[in-house]
Write a protein that holds these residues in place. Structure first.
Motif, short mmCIF file in Angstrom:
data_model
loop_
_atom_site.label_atom_id
_atom_site.label_comp_id
_atom_site.label_asym_id
_atom_site.label_seq_id
_atom_site.Cartn_x
_atom_site.Cartn_y
_atom_site.Cartn_z
N ARG A 136 0.85 -1.19 0.00
CA ARG A 136 0.00 0.00 0.00
C ARG A 136 0.88 1.24 0.00
O ARG A 136 2.06 1.17 0.36
CB ARG A 136 -0.96 0.02 1.17
N GLY A 137 0.29 2.33 -0.42
CA GLY A 137 1.01 3.61 -0.43
C GLY A 137 2.31 3.54 -1.21
O GLY A 137 2.38 3.03 -2.32
N GLY A 138 3.38 4.06 -0.58
CA GLY A 138 4.70 4.10 -1.19
C GLY A 138 5.28 2.72 -1.46
O GLY A 138 6.21 2.58 -2.25
N GLU A 139 4.74 1.70 -0.81
CA GLU A 139 5.22 0.33 -1.05
C GLU A 139 4.94 -0.09 -2.49
O GLU A 139 5.68 -0.91 -3.04
CB GLU A 139 4.55 -0.65 -0.09
N ARG A 140 3.90 0.48 -3.10
CA ARG A 140 3.60 0.15 -4.50
C ARG A 140 4.74 0.61 -5.41
O ARG A 140 5.14 -0.10 -6.33
CB ARG A 140 2.28 0.79 -4.93
N VAL A 141 5.25 1.80 -5.14
CA VAL A 141 6.38 2.31 -5.92
C VAL A 141 7.60 1.41 -5.69
O VAL A 141 8.29 1.03 -6.64
CB VAL A 141 6.69 3.77 -5.53
N ALA A 142 7.84 1.05 -4.43
CA ALA A 142 8.97 0.18 -4.10
C ALA A 142 8.83 -1.17 -4.81
O ALA A 142 9.83 -1.72 -5.29
CB ALA A 142 9.06 -0.02 -2.59
N TYR A 143 7.62 -1.69 -4.88
CA TYR A 143 7.39 -2.97 -5.56
C TYR A 143 7.84 -2.87 -7.02
O TYR A 143 8.52 -3.77 -7.53
CB TYR A 143 5.91 -3.36 -5.48
N TRP A 144 7.47 -1.79 -7.70
CA TRP A 144 7.84 -1.65 -9.11
C TRP A 144 9.33 -1.39 -9.29
O TRP A 144 9.95 -1.90 -10.24
CB TRP A 144 6.98 -0.60 -9.80
N ILE A 145 9.92 -0.63 -8.38
CA ILE A 145 11.37 -0.43 -8.42
C ILE A 145 12.07 -1.77 -8.21
O ILE A 145 13.05 -2.10 -8.89
CB ILE A 145 11.82 0.62 -7.39
N TYR A 146 11.56 -2.57 -7.30
CA TYR A 146 12.10 -3.90 -7.02
C TYR A 146 12.05 -4.76 -8.28
O TYR A 146 13.04 -5.39 -8.65
CB TYR A 146 11.29 -4.54 -5.89
N GLN A 147 10.92 -4.77 -8.95
CA GLN A 147 10.76 -5.60 -10.15
C GLN A 147 11.67 -5.11 -11.28
O GLN A 147 12.32 -5.91 -11.95
CB GLN A 147 9.29 -5.62 -10.61
N VAL A 148 11.71 -3.80 -11.51
CA VAL A 148 12.54 -3.24 -12.59
C VAL A 148 14.02 -3.46 -12.29
O VAL A 148 14.80 -3.85 -13.17
CB VAL A 148 12.22 -1.75 -12.80
N SER A 149 14.43 -3.25 -11.03
CA SER A 149 15.84 -3.44 -10.70
C SER A 149 16.23 -4.92 -10.79
O SER A 149 17.34 -5.24 -11.21
CB SER A 149 16.17 -2.87 -9.31
N ASN A 150 15.32 -5.80 -10.42
CA ASN A 150 15.57 -7.24 -10.56
C ASN A 150 15.79 -7.59 -12.03
O ASN A 150 16.74 -8.29 -12.38
CB ASN A 150 14.41 -8.03 -9.96
N ALA A 151 14.92 -7.08 -12.89
CA ALA A 151 15.08 -7.31 -14.33
C ALA A 151 16.38 -6.68 -14.83
O ALA A 151 17.09 -7.27 -15.65
CB ALA A 151 13.88 -6.72 -15.09
N GLY A 152 16.71 -5.50 -14.30
CA GLY A 152 17.96 -4.84 -14.68
C GLY A 152 19.18 -5.66 -14.31
O GLY A 152 20.14 -5.74 -15.10
N ILE A 153 19.15 -6.26 -13.14
CA ILE A 153 20.26 -7.11 -12.71
C ILE A 153 20.43 -8.27 -13.69
O ILE A 153 21.53 -8.53 -14.20
CB ILE A 153 20.03 -7.64 -11.27
N PHE A 154 19.32 -8.95 -13.97
CA PHE A 154 19.38 -10.11 -14.84
C PHE A 154 19.83 -9.73 -16.25
O PHE A 154 20.70 -10.39 -16.83
CB PHE A 154 18.04 -10.83 -14.86
#
Length: 173
Positions: free
Chosen positions: A36-54
């Motif tokens: 919820r809230g700012g965690e939604r932004v963190a979730y997408w940053i998490y997913q994009v950064s994970n893809a970026g790492i790979f």
């Protein structure tokens, strides 16, 4: 040699070992607690950064020349893989309620996340990639917010048992 070869042992441990130890644990490991809230932004940053790492690992090379980068990178990478394997083994056998407090989960509450960070830092050191290091930093910072949402979810689901667990095991180290 390209950095993607570093992903192979990581993926074998993360998905293969978990599948071998407990097939029912695989969907549990893929579950994200509601954000919820700012965690939604963190979730997408998490997913994009994970893809970026790979993705970055497909384009950077491993520097095998003897240096402090190689030594520290190998220590982090191998240590991260070992902690990941231990985390997966513990995660695959929760108690009857589904709560994991056994094995390495008795030390930090989030050993799998810690293992990913250590392993990914090792990969960044082995490839000497600042881009990869940037993705790892974004991954870890955003993971903190994901962990906060998981802890909220665990408190709702496991109640007093999780609250007690929080008193005995630190969040990360």
């Amino acid at each position: 040699m390209y950095g993607f070869v570093l992903l192979l042992p990581f993926l074998l441990i993360r998905f293969g070992l978990l599948s071998l130890l407990n097939q029912e644990a695989v969907p549990r490991a893929a579950y994200f607690a509601p954000v919820r809230g700012g965690e939604r932004v963190a979730y997408w940053i998490y997913q994009v950064s994970n893809a970026g790492i790979f993705l970055t690992l497909f384009f950077v090379k491993i520097f095998a020349a003897f240096s402090w980068h190689l030594v520290l990178g190998l220590i982090c990478y191998i240590g991260g893989l070992g902690l990941c394997a231990g985390s997966i083994a513990s995660f695959s056998s929760p108690d009857e309620t589904g709560l994991n407090t056994n094995g390495v989960y008795g030390i930090p509450r989030n050993p799998m996340c810690v293992s990913y960070f250590i392993c990914f830092i090792g990969m960044a050191l082995l490839t000497r990639s600042w881009i990869l290091f940037g993705f790892v930093a974004a991954f870890q910072i955003s993971a903190h917010w994901i962990i906060l949402s998981e802890e909220r979810w665990c408190l709702e689901r496991f109640g007093a048992a999780y609250k007690q667990y929080m008193k005995t095991a630190r969040r990360y180290i």
